[in-house]
Scaffold this motif. Structure first.
Motif, PDB file in Angstrom:
ATOM      1  N   MET A  84      -2.796   3.565  -6.832  1.00 29.78           N
ATOM      2  CA  MET A  84      -3.892   2.681  -6.455  1.00 29.78           C
ATOM      3  C   MET A  84      -3.332   1.440  -5.765  1.00 29.78           C
ATOM      4  O   MET A  84      -2.238   0.992  -6.061  1.00 29.78           O
ATOM      5  N   ASN A  85      -4.144   0.873  -4.886  1.00 32.23           N
ATOM      6  CA  ASN A  85      -3.702  -0.316  -4.174  1.00 32.23           C
ATOM      7  C   ASN A  85      -4.692  -1.434  -4.449  1.00 32.23           C
ATOM      8  O   ASN A  85      -5.817  -1.412  -3.979  1.00 32.23           O
ATOM      9  N   ASN A  86      -4.265  -2.401  -5.257  1.00 32.58           N
ATOM     10  CA  ASN A  86      -5.170  -3.470  -5.662  1.00 32.58           C
ATOM     11  C   ASN A  86      -5.420  -4.483  -4.570  1.00 32.58           C
ATOM     12  O   ASN A  86      -6.138  -5.463  -4.786  1.00 32.58           O
ATOM     13  N   SER A  87      -4.813  -4.311  -3.381  1.00 34.97           N
ATOM     14  CA  SER A  87      -5.075  -5.250  -2.296  1.00 34.97           C
ATOM     15  C   SER A  87      -6.441  -5.010  -1.659  1.00 34.97           C
ATOM     16  O   SER A  87      -6.971  -5.883  -0.982  1.00 34.97           O
ATOM     17  N   ARG A  88      -7.018  -3.832  -1.867  1.00 37.33           N
ATOM     18  CA  ARG A  88      -8.359  -3.559  -1.357  1.00 37.33           C
ATOM     19  C   ARG A  88      -9.399  -4.099  -2.336  1.00 37.33           C
ATOM     20  O   ARG A  88      -9.231  -3.974  -3.558  1.00 37.33           O
ATOM     21  N   PRO A  89     -10.494  -4.672  -1.839  1.00 38.12           N
ATOM     22  CA  PRO A  89     -11.522  -5.188  -2.757  1.00 38.12           C
ATOM     23  C   PRO A  89     -12.043  -4.129  -3.716  1.00 38.12           C
ATOM     24  O   PRO A  89     -12.377  -4.429  -4.868  1.00 38.12           O
ATOM     25  N   SER A  90     -12.085  -2.866  -3.270  1.00 37.77           N
ATOM     26  CA  SER A  90     -12.580  -1.778  -4.112  1.00 37.77           C
ATOM     27  C   SER A  90     -11.492  -1.175  -4.991  1.00 37.77           C
ATOM     28  O   SER A  90     -11.767  -0.258  -5.774  1.00 37.77           O
ATOM     29  N   HIS A  91     -10.244  -1.652  -4.853  1.00 38.28           N
ATOM     30  CA  HIS A  91      -9.097  -1.143  -5.606  1.00 38.28           C
ATOM     31  C   HIS A  91      -8.811   0.324  -5.303  1.00 38.28           C
ATOM     32  O   HIS A  91      -8.229   1.032  -6.138  1.00 38.28           O
ATOM     33  N   ARG A  92      -9.204   0.781  -4.114  1.00 44.26           N
ATOM     34  CA  ARG A  92      -8.873   2.143  -3.699  1.00 44.26           C
ATOM     35  C   ARG A  92      -7.516   2.170  -3.020  1.00 44.26           C
ATOM     36  O   ARG A  92      -7.039   1.159  -2.490  1.00 44.26           O
ATOM     37  N   ALA A  93      -6.914   3.369  -3.009  1.00 43.40           N
ATOM     38  CA  ALA A  93      -5.718   3.564  -2.195  1.00 43.40           C
ATOM     39  C   ALA A  93      -6.108   3.461  -0.721  1.00 43.40           C
ATOM     40  O   ALA A  93      -7.270   3.654  -0.344  1.00 43.40           O
ATOM     41  N   ASN A  94      -5.131   3.160   0.134  1.00 48.62           N
ATOM     42  CA  ASN A  94      -5.424   2.961   1.557  1.00 48.62           C
ATOM     43  C   ASN A  94      -6.026   4.195   2.214  1.00 48.62           C
ATOM     44  O   ASN A  94      -6.782   4.080   3.184  1.00 48.62           O
ATOM     45  N   ASP A  95      -5.693   5.378   1.697  1.00 52.70           N
ATOM     46  CA  ASP A  95      -6.173   6.621   2.298  1.00 52.70           C
ATOM     47  C   ASP A  95      -7.291   7.271   1.482  1.00 52.70           C
ATOM     48  O   ASP A  95      -7.537   8.469   1.607  1.00 52.70           O
ATOM     49  N   GLN A  96      -7.988   6.479   0.666  1.00 57.18           N
ATOM     50  CA  GLN A  96      -8.987   7.028  -0.247  1.00 57.18           C
ATOM     51  C   GLN A  96     -10.403   6.721   0.222  1.00 57.18           C
ATOM     52  O   GLN A  96     -10.749   5.564   0.512  1.00 57.18           O
ATOM     53  N   ALA A 122      -3.384  -0.281   7.452  1.00 54.53           N
ATOM     54  CA  ALA A 122      -4.402   0.672   7.888  1.00 54.53           C
ATOM     55  C   ALA A 122      -5.099   1.232   6.653  1.00 54.53           C
ATOM     56  O   ALA A 122      -4.447   1.643   5.694  1.00 54.53           O
ATOM     57  N   VAL A 123      -6.440   1.230   6.670  1.00 54.66           N
ATOM     58  CA  VAL A 123      -7.217   1.698   5.519  1.00 54.66           C
ATOM     59  C   VAL A 123      -8.341   2.614   5.993  1.00 54.66           C
ATOM     60  O   VAL A 123      -8.798   2.532   7.137  1.00 54.66           O
ATOM     61  N   LEU A 124      -8.793   3.452   5.075  1.00 55.31           N
ATOM     62  CA  LEU A 124      -9.815   4.463   5.347  1.00 55.31           C
ATOM     63  C   LEU A 124     -11.133   4.069   4.707  1.00 55.31           C
ATOM     64  O   LEU A 124     -11.167   3.595   3.576  1.00 55.31           O
TER      65      LEU A 124
END
Length: 241
Positions: free
Chosen positions: A1-13, A174-176
């Motif tokens: 998991m990547n906590n840098s996203r507001p949704s705490h999703r992985a970058n490719d999720q 880069a995020v999805l």
């Protein structure tokens, strides 16, 4: 998991995806699709007519209409009908949906018919156009399957699945599948439409705050392709259910 996203999703999720078929009674195809908190009602209706410019050519047409309910966002917005007409954004999005869905149909096999796919945003949290295209395809497929049974058609007008997803550069990564929190702050925003043959139908990419390089674009397109593969798998599963 990547906590840098507001949704705490992985970058490719992707966000959680839900596709509910036969959501309304009267349209030949109807789907409620959810990309996380973004919810779009897509209905497909068939008319035995053809646009004036296609009369006598033996082919049909796929068109789309798009709109947002007044309370789809944080604050109520006026219905566009009460403001005297559609905004430029609305027209641009519904043309994109129409182009995307026409790319998956052999209009000669369809015959002289018009299928209108109406996409109404019930709740918006980013990615409404990509959800509309993805759900619109399933509604269109249901409508065409009904037409095939009704008319005893020997050939299927659908030539490939179509799905769409957003990608972007947020905080240098880069995020999805951007939600609103990312879409409103990202450096680059891109919407990608592809078919089940891994072919591109449309790419809309914009540098919001700073320009992006070829490597960034390659990485974003790779994420988009991965996400669209997952969306098409979800479409296939929904249509088999």
């Amino acid at each position: 998991m990547n906590n840098s996203r507001p949704s705490h999703r992985a970058n490719d999720q992707l966000r959680p995806i839900s596709i509910q078929r036969h959501y309304t009674r009267h349209a030949e195809g109807s789907v409620l699709i959810s990309f996380g908190d973004t919810c779009v009602l897509c209905t497909a209706s068939i008319e035995d007519r053809t646009p004036i410019w296609l009369r006598g050519k033996g082919e049909g047409w796929i068109t789309a209409e798009y709109g947002m309910l007044p309370c789809a966002t944080h604050s109520r917005t006026q219905r566009e009908a009460t403001r005297g007409g559609q905004s430029g954004r609305t027209m641009e999005i519904q043309r994109l949906i129409g182009r995307s869905l026409r790319a998956c149909v052999d209009r000669k096999i369809l015959g002289e018919r018009v299928i209108t796919v109406d996409c109404d945003v019930i709740q918006a949290d980013g990615g409404t156009r990509t959800a509309a295209i993805t759900g619109g395809y399933v509604a269109l497929a249901d409508a065409i399957n009904q037409l095939i049974k009704r008319e005893n058609m020997k050939r299927h007008p659908l030539v490939a699945e179509v799905a769409a997803v957003s990608v972007g550069i947020c905080r240098g990564l880069a995020v999805l599948d951007l939600d609103y929190a990312e879409d409103s702050t990202c450096y680059t925003d891109m919407n990608v439409v592809m078919n089940g043959k891994h072919e591109f139908i449309e790419i809309q990419g914009t540098a919001e705050q700073q320009a992006f390089c070829r490597d960034d674009m390659t990485e974003m397109l790779g994420l988009a392709e991965k996400g669209i593969d997952e969306l098409i798998a979800a479409q296939r599963a929904a249509l088999k259910s």
